[in-house]
Motif scaffolding. Structure first.
Motif, PDB file in Angstrom:
ATOM      1  N   LEU A 175       8.188  -1.987   5.153  1.00 13.07           N
ATOM      2  CA  LEU A 175       9.267  -0.788   4.793  1.00 13.07           C
ATOM      3  C   LEU A 175      10.766  -1.011   4.844  1.00 13.07           C
ATOM      4  CD1 LEU A 175       7.059   1.856   6.615  1.00 13.07           C
ATOM      5  CD2 LEU A 175       6.833   0.858   4.272  1.00 13.07           C
ATOM      6  N   ARG A 199      10.665  -1.607   1.232  1.00 13.78           N
ATOM      7  CA  ARG A 199      10.141  -0.653   0.284  1.00 13.78           C
ATOM      8  C   ARG A 199       9.978   0.470   1.089  1.00 13.78           C
ATOM      9  NH1 ARG A 199       9.450   1.102  -4.448  1.00 13.78           N
ATOM     10  NH2 ARG A 199       9.994   3.212  -3.282  1.00 13.78           N
ATOM     11  N   GLY A 200      10.568   1.706   0.909  1.00 11.46           N
ATOM     12  CA  GLY A 200      10.561   2.983   1.398  1.00 11.46           C
ATOM     13  C   GLY A 200       9.442   3.737   0.839  1.00 11.46           C
ATOM     14  N   GLN A 240       8.622   8.927   5.820  1.00 14.41           N
ATOM     15  CA  GLN A 240       9.006   8.241   6.733  1.00 14.41           C
ATOM     16  C   GLN A 240      10.678   7.866   6.272  1.00 14.41           C
ATOM     17  OE1 GLN A 240       6.774   5.251   8.950  1.00 14.41           O
ATOM     18  NE2 GLN A 240       5.133   5.783   7.617  1.00 14.41           N
ATOM     19  N   SER A 241      11.263   8.582   5.926  1.00 12.26           N
ATOM     20  CA  SER A 241      12.583   8.650   5.600  1.00 12.26           C
ATOM     21  C   SER A 241      13.531   7.876   6.618  1.00 12.26           C
ATOM     22  CB  SER A 241      13.286   9.483   4.747  1.00 12.26           C
ATOM     23  OG  SER A 241      13.144  10.622   5.813  1.00 12.26           O
ATOM     24  N   CYS A 256      12.235   4.256   7.510  1.00 15.41           N
ATOM     25  CA  CYS A 256      12.501   3.295   6.468  1.00 15.41           C
ATOM     26  C   CYS A 256      14.005   2.986   6.235  1.00 15.41           C
ATOM     27  CB  CYS A 256      11.812   3.846   5.020  1.00 15.41           C
ATOM     28  SG  CYS A 256      10.170   3.839   4.921  1.00 15.41           S
ATOM     29  N   GLY A 257      14.655   3.878   6.388  1.00 17.92           N
ATOM     30  CA  GLY A 257      16.315   3.823   6.212  1.00 17.92           C
ATOM     31  C   GLY A 257      16.596   2.806   7.564  1.00 17.92           C
ATOM     32  N   HIS A 271      15.648  -0.795   6.735  1.00 14.99           N
ATOM     33  CA  HIS A 271      16.344  -1.273   5.708  1.00 14.99           C
ATOM     34  C   HIS A 271      17.902  -1.809   6.255  1.00 14.99           C
ATOM     35  CE1 HIS A 271      13.626   0.075   2.547  1.00 14.99           C
ATOM     36  NE2 HIS A 271      14.420  -0.139   1.671  1.00 14.99           N
TER      37      HIS A 271
END
Length: 335
Positions: free
Chosen positions: A142, A145-146, A150-151, A154-155, A158
């Motif tokens: 993640l 790949r978001g 789970q924003s 994931c953010g 990243h």
């Protein structure tokens, strides 16, 4: 005989961090255990000692930069110079983005992303003057790949990916003997799915296939010993996801929009407790261990992880095979 090292593991009280701590302990290393949950810290300290290592439990919130730096001072005072620092601590929340409050999103970011940044800074303050040391960032598929629901997590992952790439370039520019590498993990069977805040209709679960935390731990220990590789992909699902995202990200968006909601929850009553704001090793504050509730389906081995570790040897073998084949063809043409 391995040289015993001083290793710091954040998020060591449960899950992947706990398995990582035990794996370093099995090498005979001196392992500093950083986390909030005291019950889990006490239990993993015992496990590290039973495995053959030395353990130091340091209760700390990784989102507090000053406290984390003080923890690093304590580690070096008791165990000597830090050789390896593993950034593993994280927080998460399962919910559509509009249902996550600003404070919740900030907290996930502070623990998962800034906890990694602050841990890296604490390690570098001590490693750079000595011009030696290794930092391992525990990442995820993640990080590239978001996925929906789970924003915040994931953010943050990243962000760690971009931060680590920038730092790595700086270290290379200066010819530093301090190294940083990243281990991108698949879904792992840990207690987090009963801990994170969830606003889904059923209990949270990882997207299959699921791997045991010991698989991740082996990869982290290997990466710590071979940090010149910029990153390691663990699990066939990680490799497939990252390749698909590089080739056809738009199609993957649509696929995940159709499938990832159902893939992340089970049709039974959810567990409403969340450890975002306060530590918890399990319901009622009990020690939860490294494994979650998915032992029956979790895989204990990853063929892709083996290929990732053996990449250089396989490349040499392939090159030698090609040379031999060319030699045979050349001889056949002359006869």
């Amino acid at each position: 005989m391995h040289r015993r090292r001083t290793v710091v593991v954040t998020g060591a009280s449960a899950g992947v961090g706990r398995a990582v701590a035990r794996a370093f302990g099995a090498r005979g290393d001196r392992v500093a255990l950083l986390a909030r949950g005291r019950a889990g810290l006490a239990a993993v300290a015992d496990e590290v000692r039973e495995a053959g290592g030395k353990a130091l439990a340091v209760p700390v919130d990784v989102s507090d930069a000053k406290a984390l730096d003080a923890a690093a001072d304590q580690v070096e005072a008791e165990f000597g110079p830090i050789d390896v620092w593993v950034n593993n601590a994280f927080a998460g929340i399962f919910a559509p983005f509009p249902e996550i409050t600003p404070d919740e999103f900030r907290r996930v970011t502070e623990v998962t992303y800034l906890g990694c940044v602050f841990g890296t800074r604490a390690a570098l303050r001590r490693m750079l003057p000595r011009d030696r040391g290794t930092i391992v960032q525990v990442g995820s598929a993640l990080a590239y790949r978001g996925i929906p629901l789970q924003s915040a997590y994931c953010g943050a992952k990243h962000a760690i990916q971009g931060f680590n790439e920038s730092l790595r370039c700086e270290l290379l520019h200066h010819g530093s003997q301090v190294h940083t590498t990243m281990v991108q993990l698949p879904a792992v069977n840990t207690p987090q799915f009963d801990w994170v805040i969830s606003r889904m209709p059923g209990r949270s679960r990882p997207v299959a296939p699921v791997y045991q935390p010991e698989t991740a731990a082996r990869a982290v220990v290997f990466a710590a010993a071979h940090p010149r590789r910029r990153e390691y992909w663990i699990g066939g699902s990680t490799a497939a996801t990252l390749i698909a995202n590089a080739v056809a990200p738009g199609l993957l968006d649509r696929y995940l929009a159709r499938t990832a909601y159902a893939a992340q929850h089970e049709e039974r009553d959810g567990y409403v407790f969340g450890n975002l704001w306060s530590p918890a090793d399990g319901p009622g504050g009990a020690d939860a261990g490294a494994h979650g509730r998915f032992d029956e389906e979790a895989r204990s081995r990853s063929a892709q992880a083996w290929f990732s570790r053996q990449r250089n040897r396989l490349a040499v073998a392939a090159a030698l095979g090609a040379v031999v084949a060319m030699g045979r063809r050349a001889r056949s043409r002359t006869t």
